[in-house]
Structures are given as C-alpha cells and as structure tokens.
Design an enzyme around this catalytic site. Structure first.
Site, short mmCIF file in Angstrom:
data_model
loop_
_atom_site.label_atom_id
_atom_site.label_comp_id
_atom_site.label_asym_id
_atom_site.label_seq_id
_atom_site.Cartn_x
_atom_site.Cartn_y
_atom_site.Cartn_z
N PHE A 112 0.98 -1.20 -0.04
CA PHE A 112 0.03 0.02 0.13
C PHE A 112 0.85 1.14 0.02
CE2 PHE A 112 0.90 0.09 4.48
CZ PHE A 112 1.03 1.18 4.93
N LYS A 113 2.17 1.26 0.34
CA LYS A 113 3.10 2.38 0.48
C LYS A 113 3.06 2.94 -1.08
CE LYS A 113 3.86 1.41 4.67
NZ LYS A 113 5.08 1.29 5.39
#
Length: 478
Positions: A112-113
């Site tokens: 998700f980063k």
C-alpha cells in the site's frame, strides 16, 4: 492553506516548504492549521470520478502553491492503470455481508505504500526541478516503505535515497526488493537493531538542523505530511465504492462506513483520522495491531507505553513490528485540543523520562472514542494463520499476514448496517514463508519478481548510531 508544527514552532509554512523539509525545526510533525471540510453535496459530486481526478480534488484542498494545472497533471501521471493494475486503482471486493477488502497493493512494489510514494516521487521531482535544487532523502523502513520509496525515486532528477532498515527483520522478498537495486541514487543501510532504532536515527539526523540544511535532508516516512495526505484519498475512494449513490433526503442521512487498518507507525490510520476530520462519514476507525500492541494498549487503557528493542517482538507481520508510532503524535495533538505545550510535555518530557504517558484519567481521552471513532484489537501468529486459512477456504483468496491481522480484528467490531472496509496492505508473496505455513503452498509471484532473491545485493551494514549514518551520507554526497 498553511501548516503548523505539533510542538508549537511559530512559523506557518506552505505545502511545498514542508514537502522538502519533513520534520519541523522543533522536532514536531506538520499538520494543516485547519482541516478543510467536505460536505455531503461535494462528496456526492465526486462519485464516479476517476481516482486521479478524485486525488486532485482532495489534494487541491491542501496544496495552494502548485498551479492547479500542474497538480492535476501530476495526479494523472501518478495514478494510472498501467502502474496500479486496474481502472479503479483501489478496487473493492466484498468478502461477506458487510465486510470488504480495499485493494491497495497492486502498485510497483506490491504494498500500500506505493499509493502515496508514487505521488511523492513525482512531487519531489516537480518541486526540485522548479527550484533547481537537490534533495537527499533519509528514511526508515520496517519492510514496505523502503522498497516503495526506492522504486518511486529511482532515476528521479535531483534525488538521492538513503534508506535504513533493521538487519534481518524483513522478509527475504522485502530485502531483495530493496537490496537488489543498483541505481546510483539509491543507498541501502542495514542497521543492527529494530525498526524503532532506524526511526530514531532518522529523527536524530533531522533534528540536527545544521546537518539537515547543509546536506538538504528530506524524508519519505509518513512523518512527511505529503505522504500522509496522499493516503487520505483512498479512504474517500473506498467510501464512494462501498456506498450507493444518494439522492434527495439521503444527503442529510449519509451512509456511514468503518475502516479497519493494520497499524504499526500509525500513518495509515492517521490518514483515516484526517479524512474523518474533513467530514468523510466514518463511523469507526479500527486499529489492528500484532503482538507489538502499543497502540491497542493505548486505545483500550489510555496509556501510551513505548517498548525498547529487546521488548519489540519479531513477528510474521514484520512491517508492524514497531513500538514507537511516529504519526501517533499527530492524533494526540488533536486529542489534547492542539495544545502544543501539552503535546511537547507528553512526547518530549514524559516519554524521555518515563517511556510512557497516561491519559486514562483525562476527560479528553474519555470522550475520544465517541469523538474520533477509534477502537482497537490485537492479532497473534495463530490468529493470522487461521484467518489466512479461513479466507482462502471460504473465498478462494490469499491475503498477506498484515491484512489477516486487520481482518481478524475487524470481525470483532462489525455493526449491522455499517460496511466494514479492511485496508489490504501487501500481496501475499512478500511473506511467502507464513503463507506456506498456513496453506501448504506458495503464493503466486508476479513474473517481474522471479528470482529476485538471487540477484546481487547492494547494502551497507552499520551499527545503530546516527553519527555513523551521517558520515555515510557525507561520503556519498558530492
């Protein structure tokens, strides 16, 4: 829109100033002076927008020193189907009645980063070219921030990355993603310690103002407001997908949803707090921790008690093996009524002297669950194995260990009529050993990552010492 420090520094700065700065000069974290408000009509007008257009609408509320046309172009360049694998960018999948997974891990590094880091890389390059300057990014990673930052910054004009990570604490796949990069502007530093040691080094270097200015040090960790505000967008995107179009009177009775967020450094869920403060109809923000349950302890008992390296557990959801949650300071700043002197006492004096602070008897804390909607829970190795098995057996879907923590905790906080969105944090291949333990088979691996663990590694091992890291930076900056 101007920004203030949680520790009370008197300067009020614009977005592009704090974009390149990271921490405030007093060691505080930046927040907007006020949260811009989004009413029900505006929220409805955003329904159906492509993700890049939604990102522009939200980010433009916070960024007034980049021309609108340029900011729109940056969003359109960042959020594409080619980069994130689908037109929705963050597609929602219903697992069972009222429970959804929001897919945030289809970017370049499968975590998700990437959602924020891809934008941050383009913002950095834009602003550095505009200024004719360079930036040396110093970061700390427990697993996914590092690779997301390096893949976002590789080849970017005017940017070098110095990424610290805890030696031996990441999965082999996570290490390989970072250490196999051979780009000249990427430097990996393995620290003899845990993630909190890496994070302490980043803060120590950032608080050396003379060094920071001379070597133009910036950050990509979620202490950088630009990264956190980019994450706010997918809360709005998830909400708009989970709710039906409203008409007429429904605008005054807006459907609420809840989000469960696997949490270590509090950045991901802090973005949810910001979205809620903006007016997004969030009922509960569920903080899911692993065995390192500092945040769960706080939301249950009102005591924030950091742990030392020896007491930070090494777990099968390693990106959450964190005992000092950097972004927690932003939430507590709001919790204590934006009283900078009180905040500085809690995070400065009390933590330094006692390693903890206690708000259990504080009237503001007593009202916090109702006012801010936070609840929490904890998941263990046995829990995540069972959740991985159950999800695969019932839905034919593999989930990673951190998402499993989120899903396990989410089910303890379900409410009838309120959709629960669990934020996916990574794809299963990043934690293959635990997936194999749970399911007896290896997770699928994207073709571009075949054999990555066997590639040559480029990494330097250092003791947990900020001076050593500063010396390393000096030696690589001309």
């Amino acid at each position: 829109m101007k920004y203030v420090s949680t520790r009370g520094h008197t300067d009020r700065k614009h977005f592009c100033e704090i974009l390149l700065e990271g921490l405030a000069p007093d060691g505080g974290l930046y927040l907007p002076e006020v949260y811009p408000q989004v009413d029900a009509a505006t929220l409805e007008s955003w329904r159906g927008l492509p993700y890049a257009a939604l990102a522009f609408e939200i980010l433009s509320l916070y960024i007034d020193d980049i021309p609108a046309a340029d900011l729109k172009a940056i969003c359109e360049k960042t959020y594409t189907e080619d980069v994130f694998g689908s037109k929705e960018i963050v597609p929602l999948r219903m697992l069972e009645d009222g429970v959804y997974l929001e897919a945030l891990s289809n970017g370049p590094t499968l975590a998700f980063k990437d959602m924020a880091m891809q934008l941050l890389g383009n913002l950095f390059e834009y602003e550095l070219v505009r200024r004719g300057e360079e930036l040396n990014i110093l970061g700390a990673t427990s697993g996914d921030t590092g690779s997301a930052a390096e893949y976002a910054m590789r080849g970017k004009k005017g940017v070098r990355v110095f990424m610290t990570s805890p030696q031996g604490r990441m999965s082999p796949f996570q290490q390989a993603q970072m250490f196999s990069l051979q780009d000249a502007n990427i430097h990996n530093i393995a620290i003899e310690g845990v993630f909190d040691d890496c994070q302490d080094i980043v803060k120590a270097v950032s608080n050396d103002l003379a060094f920071k200015r001379k070597y133009k040090i910036g950050t990509v960790n979620s202490i950088n407001w630009a990264r956190l505000v980019a994450q706010v967008v997918y809360y709005f995107a998830g909400y708009l997908q989970a709710t039906q179009a409203s008409t007429g009177a429904a605008l005054t009775e807006v459907q609420k949803v809840s989000f469960t967020v696997p949490s270590g450094n509090f950045g991901n869920v802090c973005a949810g707090h910001v979205a809620r403060m903006m007016g997004l109809p969030i009922d509960k923000l569920v903080v899911a921790t692993n065995e390192n349950d500092v945040l769960d302890e706080f939301f249950r008992m009102g005591v924030y008690r950091v742990r030392g390296s020896a007491d930070t557990h090494e777990t099968s959801s390693p990106s959450m093996d964190i005992s000092k949650a950097s972004n927690f300071e932003r939430f507590v700043f709001d919790l204590v009524g934006r009283d900078a002197s009180r905040l500085a006492d809690l995070f400065g004096t009390q933590l330094a002297a006692q390693g903890r602070f206690d708000l259990s008897g504080d009237a503001a804390f007593q009202a916090a669950a109702q006012r801010y909607g936070f609840v929490s829970g904890k998941s263990t190795h046995a829990d995540r194995l069972q959740t991985i098995r159950d999800t695969f057996a019932r839905f034919g879907m593999m989930i990673d260990t951190h998402t499993a923590d989120g899903l396990k905790v989410a089910r303890a906080h379900l409410q009838s009529g309120v959709p629960m969105l669990v934020l996916e944090t990574a794809l299963p291949i990043k934690f293959a050993a635990t997936i194999e333990e749970a399911l007896g088979c290896m997770p699928p691996r994207p073709a571009r990552f075949e054999g990555i663990e066997n590639l040559p590694k480029r990494v330097t091992l250092l003791a947990a010492d900020a001076e050593l890291v500063k010396s390393f930076i000096r030696s690589r900056v001309s």
